[in-house]
Design an enzyme around this catalytic site. Structure first.
Site, PDB file in Angstrom:
ATOM      1  N   TYR A  57       0.854  -1.198   0.000  1.00 53.45           N
ATOM      2  CA  TYR A  57       0.000   0.000   0.000  1.00 53.45           C
ATOM      3  C   TYR A  57       0.881   1.237   0.000  1.00 53.45           C
ATOM      4  O   TYR A  57       1.916   1.268   0.685  1.00 53.45           O
ATOM      5  CB  TYR A  57      -0.888   0.019   1.248  1.00 53.45           C
ATOM      6  CG  TYR A  57      -2.321  -0.325   0.946  1.00 53.45           C
ATOM      7  CD1 TYR A  57      -3.044   0.425   0.014  1.00 53.45           C
ATOM      8  CD2 TYR A  57      -2.962  -1.383   1.578  1.00 53.45           C
ATOM      9  CE1 TYR A  57      -4.360   0.119  -0.278  1.00 53.45           C
ATOM     10  CE2 TYR A  57      -4.284  -1.697   1.288  1.00 53.45           C
ATOM     11  CZ  TYR A  57      -4.974  -0.939   0.358  1.00 53.45           C
ATOM     12  OH  TYR A  57      -6.277  -1.239   0.076  1.00 53.45           O
ATOM     13  N   GLU A  59      -0.603   4.934  -0.311  1.00 54.11           N
ATOM     14  CA  GLU A  59      -1.375   6.167  -0.502  1.00 54.11           C
ATOM     15  C   GLU A  59      -0.462   7.385  -0.426  1.00 54.11           C
ATOM     16  O   GLU A  59       0.402   7.464   0.462  1.00 54.11           O
ATOM     17  CB  GLU A  59      -2.449   6.321   0.583  1.00 54.11           C
ATOM     18  CG  GLU A  59      -3.760   5.662   0.233  1.00 54.11           C
ATOM     19  CD  GLU A  59      -3.893   4.305   0.864  1.00 54.11           C
ATOM     20  OE1 GLU A  59      -2.852   3.675   1.129  1.00 54.11           O
ATOM     21  OE2 GLU A  59      -5.042   3.867   1.087  1.00 54.11           O
ATOM     22  N   ASP A 203      -8.039  13.157 -24.534  1.00 46.97           N
ATOM     23  CA  ASP A 203      -8.087  11.747 -24.123  1.00 46.97           C
ATOM     24  C   ASP A 203      -7.438  10.955 -25.246  1.00 46.97           C
ATOM     25  O   ASP A 203      -8.066  10.691 -26.276  1.00 46.97           O
ATOM     26  CB  ASP A 203      -9.540  11.320 -23.889  1.00 46.97           C
ATOM     27  CG  ASP A 203      -9.651   9.859 -23.459  1.00 46.97           C
ATOM     28  OD1 ASP A 203      -8.675   9.099 -23.650  1.00 46.97           O
ATOM     29  OD2 ASP A 203     -10.720   9.477 -22.947  1.00 46.97           O
ATOM     30  N   THR A 229      -5.130   5.716 -21.240  1.00 51.80           N
ATOM     31  CA  THR A 229      -4.866   4.388 -20.704  1.00 51.80           C
ATOM     32  C   THR A 229      -3.469   3.999 -21.173  1.00 51.80           C
ATOM     33  O   THR A 229      -2.880   4.657 -22.037  1.00 51.80           O
ATOM     34  CB  THR A 229      -5.885   3.350 -21.209  1.00 51.80           C
ATOM     35  OG1 THR A 229      -5.959   3.443 -22.635  1.00 51.80           O
ATOM     36  CG2 THR A 229      -7.256   3.585 -20.612  1.00 51.80           C
ATOM     37  N   LYS A 232      -3.321   0.244 -24.652  1.00 54.26           N
ATOM     38  CA  LYS A 232      -3.795   0.103 -26.043  1.00 54.26           C
ATOM     39  C   LYS A 232      -2.583   0.183 -26.976  1.00 54.26           C
ATOM     40  O   LYS A 232      -1.728  -0.676 -26.900  1.00 54.26           O
ATOM     41  CB  LYS A 232      -4.870   1.157 -26.317  1.00 54.26           C
ATOM     42  CG  LYS A 232      -6.086   0.987 -25.385  1.00 54.26           C
ATOM     43  CD  LYS A 232      -7.200   1.958 -25.718  1.00 54.26           C
ATOM     44  CE  LYS A 232      -8.455   1.684 -24.912  1.00 54.26           C
ATOM     45  NZ  LYS A 232      -8.513   2.409 -23.643  1.00 54.26           N
ATOM     46  N   ARG A 238      -2.772  -2.889 -18.030  1.00 58.25           N
ATOM     47  CA  ARG A 238      -4.046  -2.191 -17.822  1.00 58.25           C
ATOM     48  C   ARG A 238      -3.826  -1.119 -16.775  1.00 58.25           C
ATOM     49  O   ARG A 238      -3.537  -1.423 -15.624  1.00 58.25           O
ATOM     50  CB  ARG A 238      -5.130  -3.162 -17.330  1.00 58.25           C
ATOM     51  CG  ARG A 238      -5.421  -4.316 -18.251  1.00 58.25           C
ATOM     52  CD  ARG A 238      -5.926  -3.841 -19.584  1.00 58.25           C
ATOM     53  NE  ARG A 238      -7.253  -3.305 -19.466  1.00 58.25           N
ATOM     54  CZ  ARG A 238      -8.363  -3.928 -19.884  1.00 58.25           C
ATOM     55  NH1 ARG A 238      -8.287  -5.092 -20.447  1.00 58.25           N
ATOM     56  NH2 ARG A 238      -9.536  -3.357 -19.745  1.00 58.25           N
TER      57      ARG A 238
HETATM   58  N1  DSN Z   1     -13.156  -0.058 -23.806  1.00 57.53           N
HETATM   59  C1  DSN Z   1     -12.320   0.875 -24.517  1.00 57.53           C
HETATM   60  C2  DSN Z   1     -12.355   0.675 -25.971  1.00 57.53           C
HETATM   61  O1  DSN Z   1     -12.549  -0.464 -26.387  1.00 57.53           O
HETATM   62  O2  DSN Z   1     -12.142   1.593 -26.730  1.00 57.53           O
HETATM   63  C3  DSN Z   1     -12.670   2.287 -24.175  1.00 57.53           C
HETATM   64  O3  DSN Z   1     -12.830   2.446 -22.828  1.00 57.53           O
END
Ligand code: DSN
Length: 422
Positions: A57, A59, A203, A229, A232, A238
């Site tokens: 942990y 924080e 974003d 994120t 991708k 993740r």
């Molecule tokens: N779930 C993601 C996507 O497939 O684009 C977006 O949050």
């Protein structure tokens, strides 16, 4: 045939779960994975994700934590931050958001009050739930105004963005989304945001790897806040990050912790640091450009076969296909393609007359197939399989679909993935 890194202890302790992990590893190896938001991470990223850092942990932020024992965790987080700042050229990075939705929520918490007007792209046009869509907390607790794409071009309607911004004067404007096949014009969004006094949030979840690799223009210097994120096109675990200019750094840090989250997921932070290290190597620039080359080649091959692409093609990793002219819905097509060994998702298309759970389109992306070494030369074959699968699905010809699955497996046998050894 095993998962990599190997999982002998898990296999002994919990064969049921271990078996499912092995099954999933094999499934990922045997499919052409075209889900635009997915990828294959390196085995180094997998090892960091599975490390003892999950036990801790922490924080707070480095040097200012609420628990003892941070001698190494602080260094991990500081390394991740330094790598993010250097890779993207930003003043500040917060690497603690659990995923993309909490990262976007932090922007709301930092710069808006409940009931304030916010602006984002409509979900059916390619936006994201957290950009103010009605079923999301962001659409319920704020007053969302939505822009979309032009019907004739399938591209973001910047005149509409400007008109709506002038009329509604939102506190936040989101640029980016989940089904945008074309280059996002960050300078144009910045000009509009500046005119109306809004904070521009870029974003870049889908395109972060392309931005890092120089295959998409960067929002840095245009958007005050950049959310992404990490799993991708950036090819990390993740997780998520928020990058800001110096002026907006403190508010974002406060919003993430203590505003929204408790302890950061330190195993994820370590894996993000590893992925950022990988993304700063010259090979990653080649990778990012190869993703786009594959997407353009696949788009061209699909158009040649009579598929109708939203906006007519792609500038990035993503293709959105309207199947209306093929006389099949997106959902039955996606399900048949999965049986044929080609994994993607059904998706709404702009101005879709059908419902989101049974829409007109499918969404494809090339990040994962590029990681496993498929090239533009493979794309006409993939387009042919997609075409044959869609035709077979419309004719309910399961034998034809099964034949394609075998052909797919034959091709992929010579293109191994990280995470699985045949
Ligand atoms: N779930 C993601 C996507 O497939 O684009 C977006 O949050």
């Amino acid at each position: 045939m095993t998962h990599q890194p190997a999982i002998p202890t898990l296999t002994a302790a919990d064969p049921e779960i271990a078996g499912l992990v092995e099954d999933e590893a094999r499934r990922q190896a045997e499919k052409i994975r075209l889900i635009a938001s997915e990828n294959y991470v390196s085995e180094a990223v997998l090892e960091a994700t599975g490390s003892v850092l999950t036990n801790k942990y922490s924080e707070g932020y480095a040097g200012k934590r609420y628990y003892e024992g941070q001698q190494f965790i602080d260094q991990v987080e500081q390394l991740a931050i330094a790598r993010a700042k250097s890779l993207f050229g930003v003043d500040h990075a917060n690497v603690q958001p659990y995923s993309g939705s909490p990262a976007n929520l932090a922007a709301y918490l930092a710069f808006a009050q409940p009931g304030d007007t916010v602006m984002g792209m409509a979900l059916p046009d390619g936006g994201h739930l957290t950009h103010g869509w009605s079923v999301s907390a962001t659409g319920k607790w704020f007053n969302p105004v939505r822009y979309g794409v032009r019907k004739e071009t399938g591209r973001v309607d910047l005149d509409q963005v400007r008109d709506l911004a002038r009329e509604h004067r939102p506190k936040l404007i989101f640029a980016g989304g989940t089904a945008i096949p074309r280059t996002i014009d960050f300078p144009a969004f910045a000009e509009i945001a500046q005119e109306v006094g809004a904070v521009l949030v870029a974003d870049i979840a889908h395109i972060a790897g392309l931005v890092a690799g120089g295959a998409h223009p960067s929002p840095v210097g245009h958007a005050q806040v950049i959310t992404t994120t990490t799993h991708k096109t950036l090819r990390g675990p993740r997780g998520a990050m928020i990058m800001t200019d110096a002026e907006h750094a403190k508010a974002i840090d406060k919003a993430v912790f203590p505003g929204l989250q408790g302890g950061p997921h330190n195993h994820t932070t370590a894996a993000i640091a590893v992925a950022l290290g990988e993304a700063s190597k010259p090979e990653f620039r080649d990778y990012a450009h190869a993703i786009v080359a594959n997407a353009k080649a696949l788009a061209e091959a699909l158009v040649e076969r009579g598929f109708d692409l939203v906006s007519g093609g792609t500038d990035n990793h993503l293709l959105l296909v309207d199947l209306t002219s093929k006389q099949i819905g997106g959902k039955p097509a996606a399900q048949a393609l999965d049986r044929a060994g080609i994994e993607l998702n059904y998706n709404t298309v702009p101005f879709d007359p059908r419902k989101p759970f049974d829409p007109s389109g499918i969404r494809l992306g090339t990040a994962a197939i590029t990681t496993r070494g498929l090239t533009p030369e493979h794309q006409p074959q993939i387009a042919e399989w997609i075409d044959r699968s869609v035709t077979a699905a419309a004719a309910q010809d399961e034998a034809a679909i099964g034949k394609i699955a075998g052909e797919v497996r034959d091709l992929l046998a010579t293109h191994p993935i990280p995470g699985y050894r045949a």
